[in-house]
Write an enzyme that holds these catalytic residues in place. Structure first.
Site, mmCIF file in Angstrom:
data_model
loop_
_atom_site.group_PDB
_atom_site.id
_atom_site.type_symbol
_atom_site.label_atom_id
_atom_site.label_comp_id
_atom_site.label_asym_id
_atom_site.label_seq_id
_atom_site.Cartn_x
_atom_site.Cartn_y
_atom_site.Cartn_z
ATOM 1 N N TYR A 36 30.680 38.024 37.604
ATOM 2 C CA TYR A 36 29.734 37.384 36.684
ATOM 3 C C TYR A 36 30.040 35.889 36.565
ATOM 4 O O TYR A 36 29.152 35.049 36.660
ATOM 5 C CB TYR A 36 29.823 38.061 35.313
ATOM 6 C CG TYR A 36 28.979 37.387 34.265
ATOM 7 C CD1 TYR A 36 29.528 36.421 33.425
ATOM 8 C CD2 TYR A 36 27.628 37.675 34.139
ATOM 9 C CE1 TYR A 36 28.752 35.768 32.495
ATOM 10 C CE2 TYR A 36 26.846 37.023 33.205
ATOM 11 C CZ TYR A 36 27.413 36.074 32.377
ATOM 12 O OH TYR A 36 26.642 35.424 31.462
ATOM 13 N N LEU A 83 33.970 28.177 25.162
ATOM 14 C CA LEU A 83 34.801 27.327 26.020
ATOM 15 C C LEU A 83 34.276 27.360 27.448
ATOM 16 O O LEU A 83 33.898 28.422 27.945
ATOM 17 C CB LEU A 83 36.252 27.825 26.041
ATOM 18 C CG LEU A 83 37.091 27.660 24.788
ATOM 19 C CD1 LEU A 83 38.444 28.345 24.978
ATOM 20 C CD2 LEU A 83 37.300 26.185 24.469
ATOM 21 N N LYS A 116 45.195 32.319 25.938
ATOM 22 C CA LYS A 116 43.830 32.700 25.580
ATOM 23 C C LYS A 116 43.851 34.203 25.325
ATOM 24 O O LYS A 116 43.970 35.008 26.246
ATOM 25 C CB LYS A 116 42.877 32.355 26.718
ATOM 26 C CG LYS A 116 41.428 32.663 26.390
ATOM 27 C CD LYS A 116 40.539 32.011 27.430
ATOM 28 C CE LYS A 116 39.063 32.275 27.284
ATOM 29 N NZ LYS A 116 38.633 33.483 26.675
ATOM 30 N N LYS A 318 41.290 30.186 33.374
ATOM 31 C CA LYS A 318 41.245 31.646 33.529
ATOM 32 C C LYS A 318 42.217 32.103 34.610
ATOM 33 O O LYS A 318 42.285 31.519 35.688
ATOM 34 C CB LYS A 318 39.827 32.096 33.907
ATOM 35 C CG LYS A 318 38.799 31.838 32.813
ATOM 36 C CD LYS A 318 38.945 32.772 31.639
ATOM 37 C CE LYS A 318 38.174 34.031 31.777
ATOM 38 N NZ LYS A 318 36.822 34.086 31.399
ATOM 39 N N CYS A 412 43.475 76.763 39.986
ATOM 40 C CA CYS A 412 44.552 75.799 40.176
ATOM 41 C C CYS A 412 44.747 75.570 41.673
ATOM 42 O O CYS A 412 44.898 76.530 42.429
ATOM 43 C CB CYS A 412 45.840 76.339 39.557
ATOM 44 S SG CYS A 412 47.283 75.329 40.002
ATOM 45 N N CYS A 430 46.273 74.725 33.957
ATOM 46 C CA CYS A 430 46.697 75.892 34.720
ATOM 47 C C CYS A 430 47.579 76.675 33.755
ATOM 48 O O CYS A 430 48.583 76.171 33.270
ATOM 49 C CB CYS A 430 47.494 75.472 35.960
ATOM 50 S SG CYS A 430 48.434 76.837 36.664
#
Ligand code: IVH
Length: 753
Positions: A36, A83, A116, A318, A412, A430
């Site tokens: 993004y 920011l 941050k 970042k 199982c 199980c």
């Protein structure tokens, strides 16, 4: 050319609008945060270069909102800004260069740098020193009124200054900060969930958000949220000249500020510490997603102004993304020592913040269903800190129809026995106590450090012993003889000697350690100690469990005809019937102290229209069940589900025979007398970390016997950190807080004082 740019801008806008909607409205992101960020950065750059294409409705022109319909709205006294992001040092240099161009020639910029925090932004108003209002960031202009919930957060002062000798507080002060879970509190919350048989929370940030948006603030109060305050939004107090002074003022008023903020004379000095921060990231008590660099001089920062929603005077640096998309290749199944099935996602290997990830935890099949992932899906995987990578969800938009559903097995995979899902549980089990996989896992846990701590019994040795038919269960460990061991491949005399010696030593472990080692669901060392504080021996525990099971059977016999005759069309009577079928988890805890059981039952069971005799019969057998259960149910810290687990374990025929065998071989199954050796350590709090010459549990007992306390976390209140070999981050924390770090020898010297 220009047309291409216009098309690209339109394309990016359309994509971003979709992603914003998926994230904020549907809570179903299709791409990772990093992806993004890349898209929005590309759009921002294009719009900056070609402002003629910038539209008012561009996704760059708005910020996300956490507004929800359930809370009344509060208008912020000033815009709550966001920011801009920098992804590398070049971005930081460009940022400073841009800023310097806007300021008088020759201006020098100094900075403060702080983590941050990856939590929720909060805006809090104090009037005449009292916390008056708290709001989420919302859309930057108005936010949700979460005052009642925020007031439950202990790290946030309700009155300032907290220490009246530290000067005055402004009459009007609006501060901004972040609300989050400390990693340790989030882990503890999940341990509690597990002890209650409830599913674990996956993401700390989302859980913090959910906790803050509870309709009932008592629910918020139960979660251990923490608030850090890092900015003053508005104030009628004395003008503050710098960010550095802001931090000091906030601290003086009694706010929890990030202790790691530091001031740098210039950008170069700040840049030098960036790699250290990235390396330290996992050792911090909270999750961070980067650092914030702020121009220290507030007059200069004001002069720089704001672009869109971002002040020019601060920037977020970042860290590399912790999420990535990859393909789900397969789901494999593990069976743990309790028989619990855990599905694991097998992934096409993907590189996430420095580590290649090829599998991720899926927790349970409810989770698989809730995530709606399918084999062959593109999925988003997150790795944060030292936790096991986990799956966030599928990229549904990337499906081409070839994906296949994931179905839980019905047998199982290791022993073929039918799987079961206990009522109300999310996990499948199980149920075969002799399942080879279960036995293997149980043995591994039993001998591990922190449990019985038997040296020389790694997973390979255990497998060899199981395959040779020398052990079938944990008790068999204690009857191992040298001869058959020596006959095994790779078992030389010395190895066998050492193994047998450590087995003999293990027989002397404390009763609490033995209990912990059994691997009962939800019984770690804390719960084990609660048990040994209340039951002097294994025999007592076994007797209690047996008595409870017998009383339950009797209760079931009494209610059986009532259950059979119940009118199943009436939901209220259905509910009462369901409770009668689960007396230990439902009825016993509620009526533990009931004065008149008969009267209470008459009222409660009214929908069933029973005769007075029937009610009397139920009350009587419930009273007997309560009488035998009381000892376990009244232990503070043991919830009903945990009690049920404990009773299940100690009444199971297979477990009882294993325990009887263990007792016969001389394994310690008695609580030691709580001898108070002295009180030289009275009032002193210790934290133990690293590998010691003996199990930590033993040192804890020693400290406690001398009047001291042992806690799990280092804080300003800790008096000593006792560090063994390869200690963890606790030592760093102690150093930072100025808590003395000592070794085991020094601890013994304290004891001899
Ligand atoms: S300063 C005007 N400092 O990051 C800028 N923000 O991506 C005021 N955040 O919405 C913010 N830690 O919620 C600042 N030490 C810190 C922070 C911090 C986390 C959050 C804040 C903001 C977001 C921007």
């Amino acid at each position: 050319m220009d047309r291409d740019i216009a098309t690209r801008i339109a394309e990016l806008s359309q994509q971003l609008h979709l992603h914003i909607y998926q994230y904020h409205v549907r809570s179903e992101p299709l791409i990772t945060d990093a992806e993004y960020d890349r898209l929005i950065q590309e759009l921002l750059a294009l719009e900056a270069e070609h402002p003629q294409y910038l539209r008012d409705d561009s996704p760059t022109q708005r910020v996300g909102s956490d507004l929800s319909g359930d809370f009344s709205k509060l208008r912020h006294p000033a815009p709550i800004l966001s920011l801009a992001n920098a992804f590398d040092e070049a971005d930081l240099l460009a940022w400073e260069e841009r800023n310097l161009r806007l300021l008088p020639a020759g201006t020098q910029l100094s900075y403060i740098l702080q983590p941050k925090l990856d939590g929720l932004s909060i805006v809090i108003t104090y009037e005449n020193g009292s916390l008056a209002r708290a709001a989420t960031r919302g859309n930057g202009e108005t936010g949700d009124d979460v005052t009642a919930n925020v007031k439950t957060i202990r790290s946030l002062p309700l009155r300032i200054p907290v220490d009246s000798s530290s000067g005055d507080a402004p009459d009007w002060l609006v501060v901004r900060g972040e609300i989050l879970f400390h990693k340790s509190d989030f882990l503890a919350l999940n341990e509690e969930q597990e002890a209650q048989g409830l599913p674990a929370y996956i993401n700390a940030r989302n859980t913090a958000s959910g906790s803050l948006k509870q309709k009932d603030s008592r629910e918020t109060a139960k979660r251990k949220l923490t608030a850090y305050i890092y900015a003053i939004v508005d104030s009628d107090g004395a003008q503050i000249a710098s960010e550095w002074e802001t931090v000091k003022t906030l601290r003086r008023l009694g706010f929890n500020v990030i202790s790691d903020a530091a001031r740098y004379e210039n950008l170069d000095a700040a840049r030098k510490v960036l790699p250290d921060w990235e390396a330290r990231r996992d050792t911090l008590p909270f999750e961070i997603d980067g650092l914030v660099l702020k121009v220290d001089d507030l007059a200069l920062a004001r002069e720089l102004g704001v672009v869109g929603k971002d002040p020019r005077g601060a920037i977020a640096y970042k860290f590399p993304a912790e999420e990535a998309t990859t393909t789900l290749l397969d789901v494999t199944i593990g069976v743990g020592r309790t028989g619990k099935l855990t599905p694991t996602a097998q992934l096409e290997p993907v590189f996430i913040s420095g580590v290649t990830v090829s599998s991720a935890s899926l927790h349970n099949y409810d989770q698989v269903k809730a995530l709606d992932i399918r084999l062959g899906d593109r999925i988003i995987v997150k790795r944060s800190g030292d936790v096991i990578p986990y799956v966030i969800g599928p990229v549904a938009a990337a499906r081409d129809g070839s994906e296949r559903p994931i179905t839980p097995p019905d047998r199982c995979p290791f022993c073929e026995s039918q799987l079961l899902q206990p009522k109300g549980a999310v996990d499948w089990f199980c149920g075969n106590a002799s399942c080879p996989e279960r036995v293997g896992r149980a043995l591994e846990f039993f001998v591990s450090r922190g449990a019985m701590d038997i040296e020389g019994m790694g997973p390979q040795t255990i497998n060899a012993l199981i395959e040779a038919g020398l052990i079938d269960d944990i008790a068999d460990i204690f009857t191992l003889k040298a001869e058959p061991l020596l006959a095994l491949e790779g078992f030389a005399e010395k190895k066998v000697d050492n193994l047998l010696r450590s087995i003999t030593m293990a027989k002397e472990r404390s009763f609490a350690q033995v209990l912990t080692s059994l691997g009962i669901d939800g019984v770690g060392s804390t719960v084990a100690t609660l048990l040994t504080d209340n039951f002097a021996s294994m025999q007592e525990l076994l007797e209690a469990a047996e008595a409870i099971r017998a009383a339950e059977a009797e209760f079931a016999r009494v209610v059986e005809p009532i259950v059979a005759a119940a009118d199943s069309d009436n939901p209220e009577s259905d509910r009462q019937i369901a409770r009668l079928q689960q007396p230990t988890t439902d009825l016993v805890p509620q009526y533990l102290d009931a004065a008149d059981l008969n009267q209470r039952m008459t009222r409660r069971l009214k929908p069933l229209q029973l005769s007075a005799d029937e009610i009397a019969g139920i009350s009587q057998s419930l009273a007997s069940l309560i009488a035998v259960s009381r000892r376990l149910h009244t232990i503070e810290g043991l919830g009903p589900v945990l009690v049920e687990n404990i009773v299940d374990f100690f009444s199971d025929a297979h477990n009882r025979s294993v325990l009887a065998k263990m007792l016969a071989t001389g394994v310690n199954m008695r609580a030691e007398e709580k001898a108070q050796a002295g009180d030289v350590l009275a009032g002193k709090t210790f934290v133990l970390t690293g590998t010691m010459s003996q199990p930590r549990g033993a040192l804890k007992t020693l400290i406690e016997a001398n009047g001291g306390k042992v806690t799990g976390n280092v804080s300003k209140r800790s008096n000593y950190v006792v560090a063994g070999e390869s200690p963890g981050s606790k030592v760093e924390k102690a150093a930072k807080l100025g808590v003395p770090i000592i070794d085991e020898d020094a601890l013994r010297m304290l004891l001899n004082d």
